[in-house]
Motif scaffolding. Sequence first.
Motif, PDB file in Angstrom:
ATOM      1  N   ASP A 137      38.547   1.832  14.316  1.00  7.10           N
ATOM      2  CA  ASP A 137      39.334   2.845  15.047  1.00  7.10           C
ATOM      3  C   ASP A 137      39.747   4.081  14.250  1.00  7.10           C
ATOM      4  N   GLU A 138      38.864   4.560  13.399  1.00  9.75           N
ATOM      5  CA  GLU A 138      39.165   5.840  12.766  1.00  9.75           C
ATOM      6  C   GLU A 138      38.866   6.962  13.736  1.00  9.75           C
ATOM      7  N   GLU A 139      37.782   6.799  14.513  1.00 13.23           N
ATOM      8  CA  GLU A 139      37.323   7.868  15.398  1.00 13.23           C
ATOM      9  C   GLU A 139      38.096   7.901  16.706  1.00 13.23           C
ATOM     10  N   THR A 140      38.170   6.758  17.369  1.00 14.10           N
ATOM     11  CA  THR A 140      38.884   6.662  18.646  1.00 14.10           C
ATOM     12  C   THR A 140      39.600   5.322  18.654  1.00 14.10           C
ATOM     13  N   ALA A 193      34.949   7.164   1.294  1.00 14.96           N
ATOM     14  CA  ALA A 193      33.596   7.733   1.376  1.00 14.96           C
ATOM     15  C   ALA A 193      33.409   8.549   2.652  1.00 14.96           C
ATOM     16  N   ASP A 194      34.469   8.736   3.436  1.00 16.65           N
ATOM     17  CA  ASP A 194      34.373   9.455   4.712  1.00 16.65           C
ATOM     18  C   ASP A 194      34.466  10.968   4.533  1.00 16.65           C
ATOM     19  N   SER A 195      34.807  11.413   3.344  1.00 18.88           N
ATOM     20  CA  SER A 195      34.876  12.864   3.133  1.00 18.88           C
ATOM     21  C   SER A 195      34.377  13.176   1.729  1.00 18.88           C
ATOM     22  N   GLY A 230      36.276   2.657   4.077  1.00 19.21           N
ATOM     23  CA  GLY A 230      35.256   3.246   4.945  1.00 19.21           C
ATOM     24  C   GLY A 230      35.509   2.738   6.350  1.00 19.21           C
ATOM     25  N   HIS A 231      35.243   3.572   7.358  1.00 19.07           N
ATOM     26  CA  HIS A 231      35.431   3.056   8.720  1.00 19.07           C
ATOM     27  C   HIS A 231      34.111   2.560   9.293  1.00 19.07           C
ATOM     28  N   LEU A 232      34.206   1.488  10.075  1.00 25.69           N
ATOM     29  CA  LEU A 232      33.023   0.866  10.673  1.00 25.69           C
ATOM     30  C   LEU A 232      32.726   1.421  12.057  1.00 25.69           C
ATOM     31  N   GLN A 258      25.300   9.497   9.259  1.00 22.08           N
ATOM     32  CA  GLN A 258      26.092  10.437   8.445  1.00 22.08           C
ATOM     33  C   GLN A 258      27.563  10.024   8.411  1.00 22.08           C
ATOM     34  N   ASP A 259      28.053   9.448   9.494  1.00 22.24           N
ATOM     35  CA  ASP A 259      29.502   9.199   9.636  1.00 22.24           C
ATOM     36  C   ASP A 259      29.736   7.810  10.194  1.00 22.24           C
ATOM     37  N   MET A 260      29.957   6.790   9.348  1.00 20.84           N
ATOM     38  CA  MET A 260      29.750   6.769   7.936  1.00 20.84           C
ATOM     39  C   MET A 260      29.215   5.422   7.488  1.00 20.84           C
ATOM     40  N   LYS A 261      28.248   4.917   8.276  1.00 25.62           N
ATOM     41  CA  LYS A 261      27.678   3.621   7.925  1.00 25.62           C
ATOM     42  C   LYS A 261      26.818   3.718   6.671  1.00 25.62           C
TER      43      LYS A 261
END
Length: 478
Positions: free
Chosen positions: A170-173, A198-200, A104-106, A136-139
């Motif tokens: 750093d999944e998003e940026t 769990a991100d998708s 999961g990304h933080l 929702q994304d993704m805490k």
Amino acid sequence: MKLRALLPLAIAATFAISFLSQAQGADPIQRLARDIFQQLIETNTTESAGSTTAAADAMARRLRDAGFSENDVKVLKPDEDPRKGNLVARLHGSGARRPILLIGHLDVVEARREDWSTDPFRFIEKDGYFYGRGTQDMKDGDAIWVTTLIRFMREGYRPDRDIILALTADEETGKLDGVDWLLRNHRDLIDAEYVLNADSGGVVTDKGKPVNISVEASEKIYADYQLEVKNSGGHSSLPTPDNAIYHLADGLARLEAYQFPFESNEVTRAYFREMAATQSAQTAQDMLAILKTPPDQAAIARLDADPKYHATMRTTCVATRLDAGHANNALPQTARAVVNCRILPGHNREEVRRKLVEVLADPKIAVRYIDPAGQLLDAAPTEPPPPKLTLRPDIMSALAKTAQEMWPGAPVIPEMETGASDGILTTAAGMPTYGISGVAIDFDDIRFHGRDERVRVQSFYDGLEFCYRFLKVLTSEQ
Ligand SMILES: [Zn+2]
């Protein structure tokens, strides 16, 4: 289903108790999950002002307090930027089977107070929803993974395989994607038979009513290309037929008219087969008709009208940026475009670059691959395509069983992600990755990356319960 009979009675009893206390709103596990969720939302993890290290440290503390040893909980940060820390934790199993890895990304996308009706970095419960950036994304998913590991530890649950959790940056940026960094620097710590992300995936609801459970079992490959035409230019009062902008524009028109061929794979075939049952007559017929050998061309053409189906059937390439010329009264010396492609599994980036050269059909248009660091390469790397993903029967049956208990009657629909997630990295590293989440979002309430991001309180708790049951099935039955 046979697996159901094998479910130990003790677990069934736990379910019953949990449902009872859930109704009373007094479940200590739910309270713990809510606290962790709140702590994550209120720890800013944006690129501009936040730190995933702070969130990773907080989760590490919670796991250690619950009884995980120092050695089994690590916060690992790259030297380049100590704000970009990642958590890796391990719950030991009997070792009967190889570990599974949960990711999961933080980090979260930026959010400005003035754009929101509430403070995006305060966790607010209102009208049956939790609000905040990352709900929702993704805490939501991160909090559920951590709570479930703590719950297993408290119960003294010993899975038949290690369960590894990686919460990453750093999944998003940002340039220090935690999954990529862990694969390069600490592969031994996260090596697993397969990965759950769990991100998708997730439960799709309509005003809270379950429609389907989607599982992401495959992902397209992301690639950017630069198209460039050079010309000696000159005075605009003396135009010549050899013009950089026209070369590029004509090439782009040919690209616009081009369609990559229709293709299906195990995952997209299952997707259309399952989706057909939920669609109106013509669309349902078309979805089944494209699965025939040979596929029905008229059906493909009709489904192409829907961007989602189109992207599921074909590699896509589309112009996303344009830049040309240097003065109003000069012939252009340079014309450039960026073309973004989403490539079907089984093909590589260089193959698509060559296809672009062929489709653009103009030797004046140079086509270069833009690598993730922004460098231009004359040829794209030809890494071997990731192993073709299959729908593992063990995962699919565990999912079907758990989903049936939680959301009776809602079909499980496998999907190919047309965008991109960290799953592509773990899959490419030889660990097949499945996007699975038990948190329901209404199909018309998708707010991630947007304003007033929120998740239904009950959906969060249902996702928590789903995760507990699902992981138990995956780690306790042979
Ligand atoms: Zn995400």
